[in-house]
Design an enzyme around this catalytic site. Sequence first.
Site: not given
Ligand code: GLC
Ligand code: CA
Length: 562
Positions: A21, A98, A200, A330
Amino acid sequence: MERKWWKEAVVYQIYPRSFMDSNGDGVGDLQGIILKLDYLRELGIDVIWLSPINKSPNDDNGYDISDYRDIMDEFGTMQDFDQLLTEAHARQIKIMLDLVVNHSSDEHPWFIEARKSMDNPYRDYYMWRPGKEDGSEPNNWGSRFGGSAWEYDEQSGEYYLHIYSKKQPDLNWENPVLRGEVYDLMRFWLDKGVDGFRMDVINMLSKAEGLPDAIVKDGFKYGDGVPLYCDGPKIHDYLQEMNREVLSKYDIITVGETLGVNLEQAKLYTGASRNELNMVFHFEHVFLGDGKLGKWSPQPWKLTELKTIMSRWQYGLREDGWNSLYWSNHDQPRAVSRFGNDSPEYRVLSAKMLATCLHMLQGTPYIYQGEEIGMTNVRFDQVTDYRDIQTVNAYRDFVGDGQLSHSEMMESIHQRSRDNGRTPVQWSAADNSGFTEGTPWIGVHDNHKEINVERDRQDPNSIFHFYRKLIQLRKKHGIIVYGSYDVLMEADEQIYAFTRTLDQEQLIVICNFSDQTPVFELPSHIRSEGRELLISNYEVDEQEKIDSLTLRPYEARVYRLA
Ligand code: GLC
Ligand code: CA
């Protein structure tokens, strides 16, 4: 095998919200990433994958996009992004975005239009269906974030499909106009100089014909639609079209997130002559130990299961296609907590062992932020400390209907919640781990006083410097990228060992996944004279015989024979 830069690369994933941040509002941002580019150059990575940075109401932390051509307010401006791209490129670091196009946000102008009326030109950008005769949902699919995958729309009397939250309506890929819009927005970013996409849940674009009901698994209220909405009948047509229209025109890296994908499908997605994607993320190893309620009822798993999975993919994509290699991201718990041992005694050793194993497999390695310093899972006491929509909803559903007690669910959350991977990067021992001057959007792990970047950079024996060395070895020895894989001691429950072979050269990779001292047996056809130790996580006596080698807990070694 064909040489490609994206096979030789190491990718580092940034989850911007939790990375750094710069302005004290408690949320990571693009200027924060710029501040840390020199750190990433020091680590030696080639590509950054940025989790979504587009405008979003953040129902799912950016995986719900309301403007594909703009930047999320909290992360900064387009100017910040342009600066990030320039500064990254100046350091020979590429940027992969992404691409979230299975669904948009319900706040995207397309959806706002679509729900206005049944004859709105945007209506068909989404998946609307009338209810069944009794008025119930069009089918029994469950949302991946709990409840039904269908949301009723009062005004039109129809339902729309949302495999994720109801604020993430699924886009209708059957519609060529929608597909054209997606290709346009991809070109928008590529023409700016972006170097690729992580796509994704890209294998969800095509759903089974007629959207039939799914099997309802024991313990669940709704059907498991995965077999019906993953790898559907038209998925390869769509990806080949996307490749023809967009991807083939640029020299980029592409990786598809493909939930539930099997090896046969992966060959189709990644085969060199298929013209679809460079590689995909499969889920087989991260599903290890899933129980009746999936990850919310985790069970023990065996090393042989892990080896069987890894080997299947290594052999399966060895001639054609390509592997992506990851322990965490993540959506997953921290690598060292999940696959290693995060106790004070073994955390550093096992994190290095895991890194060795992954980086010595064939494929492109992905490092998730914080993995390079061995960050661990977090154990928040209260459910209210969790931010992840999946975790919060699962607690509500499974504890709510009495399937799991509060303490069982908290234990599952501690092991498997996505928020394990989302606590802020631990930069230093300072307050809030040097991540923010303000109040962080999610709690900082209280072990940041011991585990942090500042400390690891100063310690030549740290996990950080070990990762640097692994990356440097990859640059030096082509065999790490291109050598073919063969597993050794397949049935062993403690040791994962394999060779890599390229022409006259060979690597022997030995990893002890246990806190015991098992014996590694070198097969007699491998002659170890003249070997060179490339890397190890303990002091090693170079003269020591290795044909029968007692390993120390979590020991890892790589030898090169030439
Ligand atoms: C993928 C992402 C995840 C998200 C899901 C819906 O699995 O990595 O974080 O919640 O798609 O977009
Ligand atoms: Ca910030």
